[in-house]
Scaffold this motif. Sequence first.
Motif, mmCIF file in Angstrom:
data_model
loop_
_atom_site.group_PDB
_atom_site.id
_atom_site.type_symbol
_atom_site.label_atom_id
_atom_site.label_comp_id
_atom_site.label_asym_id
_atom_site.label_seq_id
_atom_site.Cartn_x
_atom_site.Cartn_y
_atom_site.Cartn_z
ATOM 1 N N ILE A 1 5.008 17.384 -23.682
ATOM 2 C CA ILE A 1 5.146 17.013 -25.224
ATOM 3 C C ILE A 1 6.428 16.557 -25.501
ATOM 4 O O ILE A 1 6.569 15.513 -26.167
ATOM 5 C CB ILE A 1 4.150 18.190 -25.956
ATOM 6 N N THR B 1 0.865 3.925 -31.444
ATOM 7 C CA THR B 1 0.301 4.942 -31.598
ATOM 8 C C THR B 1 -0.799 5.785 -30.616
ATOM 9 O O THR B 1 -0.856 7.142 -30.461
ATOM 10 C CB THR B 1 -1.633 3.823 -32.182
ATOM 11 N N ALA C 1 0.876 9.328 -30.636
ATOM 12 C CA ALA C 1 0.522 10.016 -31.263
ATOM 13 C C ALA C 1 -0.786 10.530 -30.683
ATOM 14 O O ALA C 1 -0.939 11.699 -31.101
ATOM 15 C CB ALA C 1 0.394 9.136 -32.488
ATOM 16 N N GLN C 2 -2.006 9.601 -29.992
ATOM 17 C CA GLN C 2 -2.769 10.132 -29.886
ATOM 18 C C GLN C 2 -2.287 11.186 -28.127
ATOM 19 O O GLN C 2 -3.354 12.013 -28.666
ATOM 20 C CB GLN C 2 -3.829 9.206 -28.908
ATOM 21 N N SER C 3 -1.942 10.271 -27.647
ATOM 22 C CA SER C 3 -1.567 11.584 -26.517
ATOM 23 C C SER C 3 -1.219 12.510 -27.048
ATOM 24 O O SER C 3 -1.254 13.810 -26.097
ATOM 25 C CB SER C 3 -0.197 11.231 -25.813
ATOM 26 N N ILE C 4 0.296 12.638 -27.868
ATOM 27 C CA ILE C 4 0.470 14.391 -28.983
ATOM 28 C C ILE C 4 -0.483 14.902 -28.663
ATOM 29 O O ILE C 4 -0.181 16.105 -28.558
ATOM 30 C CB ILE C 4 1.200 13.696 -29.014
ATOM 31 N N GLU C 5 -1.823 14.147 -29.570
ATOM 32 C CA GLU C 5 -2.228 15.166 -30.055
ATOM 33 C C GLU C 5 -3.479 15.702 -29.081
ATOM 34 O O GLU C 5 -4.036 17.003 -28.937
ATOM 35 C CB GLU C 5 -3.311 14.301 -31.133
ATOM 36 N N LYS C 6 -3.641 14.758 -28.293
ATOM 37 C CA LYS C 6 -4.563 15.255 -26.516
ATOM 38 C C LYS C 6 -3.236 16.741 -26.417
ATOM 39 O O LYS C 6 -4.225 17.812 -25.324
ATOM 40 C CB LYS C 6 -4.548 14.131 -26.154
ATOM 41 N N GLN D 1 -1.383 18.405 -27.268
ATOM 42 C CA GLN D 1 -1.458 20.290 -27.834
ATOM 43 C C GLN D 1 -2.770 20.370 -28.283
ATOM 44 O O GLN D 1 -2.759 21.600 -27.949
ATOM 45 C CB GLN D 1 -1.170 19.619 -30.066
ATOM 46 N N ALA D 2 -3.681 20.002 -28.236
ATOM 47 C CA ALA D 2 -4.948 20.325 -27.986
ATOM 48 C C ALA D 2 -5.240 21.124 -26.902
ATOM 49 O O ALA D 2 -6.205 22.244 -26.381
ATOM 50 C CB ALA D 2 -6.683 18.952 -28.240
ATOM 51 N N GLN E 1 -3.643 24.292 -27.076
ATOM 52 C CA GLN E 1 -4.802 25.516 -27.529
ATOM 53 C C GLN E 1 -5.948 26.358 -26.318
ATOM 54 O O GLN E 1 -5.562 27.141 -26.828
ATOM 55 C CB GLN E 1 -4.773 24.862 -29.277
#
Length: 618
Positions: A405, A439, A442-447, A449-450, A453
Motif C-alpha cells: 500500500i 485510476t 487507486a483501485q489497487s490501493i482499495e483492493k 486495503q480490503a 481488513q
Amino acid sequence: MLRRRSHFFVLIDNALSVKAEKEEEQKEEEPTASPFEEYLQTLLQLKTTSADQFDNLEKHTQWGIEFVEKYNKFVKERSEIEINYAKQIRNLSKKYQPKKNSREEEESKFSFCRAFFTTLNELNDYAGQHEVIAENLTSQIFVELTRYLQELKAERKTHFHDGRKAQQYIESSWKQLESCKRRFERDCKEADRAQQYFEKMDADINVTKADVEKRGLNKARQQAQMRHQMASDSKGDYSSYLQKFNQEQNDHYHTIIPNIFQKLQDMEEKRIERIGACMKTFAEVDRQVLPIVGKCLDGMTTAAESIEPKTDSQQVVESYKSGFEPPSDVEFEDYGQAMKRTVSENSLSNAKEGKEKPAGKSKPKLWPFIKNKNKGSGPEDFSHLPPEQRRKKLQGKIDDLNKDIHKEMDQRDALTKMKDVYIKNPQMGDPTSVDPRLTEIAQSIEKLQAEVQKFEGWLAEVEERMPSKSDSHRRSGLYETQSNIAVSNNCAQDRERPLSSPDGSYTEEQNTETQVKANINPTPNPNTIPTTMPDDEEFDDDDEPLATIGTCKALYPFEGHNEGTIAVAEGELLYVIEEDKGDGWTRVRRNQDEEGYVPTSYIEVNLEPNAKGAMTYI
C-alpha cells in the motif's frame, strides 16, 4: 782450498761469457723486424681483441634479453594463477550463496546463517583482491616488460650495428693504407733499379758520344728521373694516408669503440635496474591489497564473533511455538466401582445405548506433536496452523500488504506531482495522460486495503481465541480442585470426565445454567474446512469409547475423505463426544463403532446442560 775455489769461479765466469756470446750471435743471425712490421703485428692483435670483445658482449647481452623474457613469462603465469584462483573462489562463494526463496528468509533469522552469508560475501571481496593482483601484475609488469623488451632488442641491434660498421671502416682504411705502402715500395724499387742502370751506363769512360746516344743513355736518365718522381709521389700519398689512418685509428680505439662499449654497458645497467624495479613491483602489488584483504578477514572474524547461540535457540522456540497449552494431569480413575455414564433426557438413546457402558481409559491428546495430514499451501486464513503460528503468519501478511500500500501511495503521490507540473506547464506534457494510471493505482490501493481488513479480522479472531496467562492459571487451579475431589470420592459419578481440548488444556468450568445458544459463526461457509487433522492415534481400538456430551445436526453434507474424519449427510443427527476447542473440528459418533471429526461450521451442536462449557454451536 782457496785456490780450488778461485779456479771454480773462473770456470763459471768463462762458461757464462761463452753463453752470452752465443746468444748475441743468434740475435745477429735472426732478421730484425722493422718498426712498421711491429706496428702491423700490434694492430692485428688489437683488431683480434676488439672482435673478440664484440662477440663476448653480444653473447652476454643476448643472455640478458633471454633472462628478461623468462622473468616476464614467470609474471604472466603468476597472473594466470591469480585469475584462476579468484575465479574458483568466486564460484565457491556463489555456490553456497542462499537461493532467492522463502528458505532464505528463514535462514536469515539465525545468527550463524547470517555469519556464514557474511563470510561468503567477504570471501567474494577477497577473490576480487586476487583479481586486482593479477590485473596489476599484467599492467605494471608484464605489459611494460614486453614493450621494454622490444626497445631493448632494437637498442642492442643498433649498438652492435654501429660497432661492426666502425670495425669494417677501420679494416677498409687499413687495406687502403697497405695498398699505398705497397705502391710506394714498388715505386721506390723501380726508381732504384732505374738509377742503378743509369749510373752503370754513365760510369763507362770508354763509351763515346755516339755510343751514348746509341745506347740510350739519355733515355735511361729520363727513366730514372721519372721513377724517382713516381716514388716521390707515392711517398707523399703514403705519408698523407698514413697520417689519416693514424687519426682514424686513434678515433676508433679511443672514441668510437669506447663509446659503443659505454652504450652497451649503460644498456645492460638499465636492463638490470629494470628487472630490479619489476621485482620490487611484484612484491608491492601484493602489499597494496593486504589492507583490504585484512578487512575481509576482519569481517569474517566479526561475523563469527556475532553468532549468538541463545538468540538462535530462542528463534527456534518462537518459530515453532504453537500457542497451545500443555495438557493437564490425567484424572485418577477408580476401577473399584462401576462408573455411571450420564445420558441426556433429550438424547437420541436407543436400547443398545441405554445399557451401561464401562468407563474405559481415555487416551489424552498430545496436540503439540500432532502431524499435519493434509500437507500443502493451506487455506488463505492459515487456519491449518496452530494459533501462535497462525497469528504470526497473519501479522506478516498484513505487514506485506501495508508495504505494498505504501509503495502504491508513493507512486500515486509522484504521479500527482507530475500531473500538477503538467497543469502548470502544458508544454511539458498532457495532464490527462496520467489519469489512467492514477485510476489503476487507486483501485489497487482499495483492493489492498480490503485485503488488509480481511486479514486483520482473522487476526482479531485468533487473538480472541488464544488463552491469556490468567485464564491458564485459573483453569489449572480449577482442575487441581476437581482432581482432588475426584480422588477423595474414589469415583466420578454424575459428571463427565474432563475432555482434552486441541490446545492441550481442559474445557471451561462446569456450567450449571440451562442450555444457552451462542452464534459463533452466524454464516457458516461449507467451503471452508480446517486442514489440520488430529493424530490418528486418537482412534486406538484398545481404548474405551468416549461418553456422549450432546447431540448435533448436520447443516451441510460432508464427504470426509481425510483420515480421521467421518462422512455425514445433510440433516443427519449424530452424538457429540468431543467439542470444538479452537481448531474448527468437532468429534462425533454415529453408532458404537463409527466416529470421527466433522467441521464445526457444518453442524448445529446441542450440548448436555451438565456438560462443561455447555453451548450451542450453529
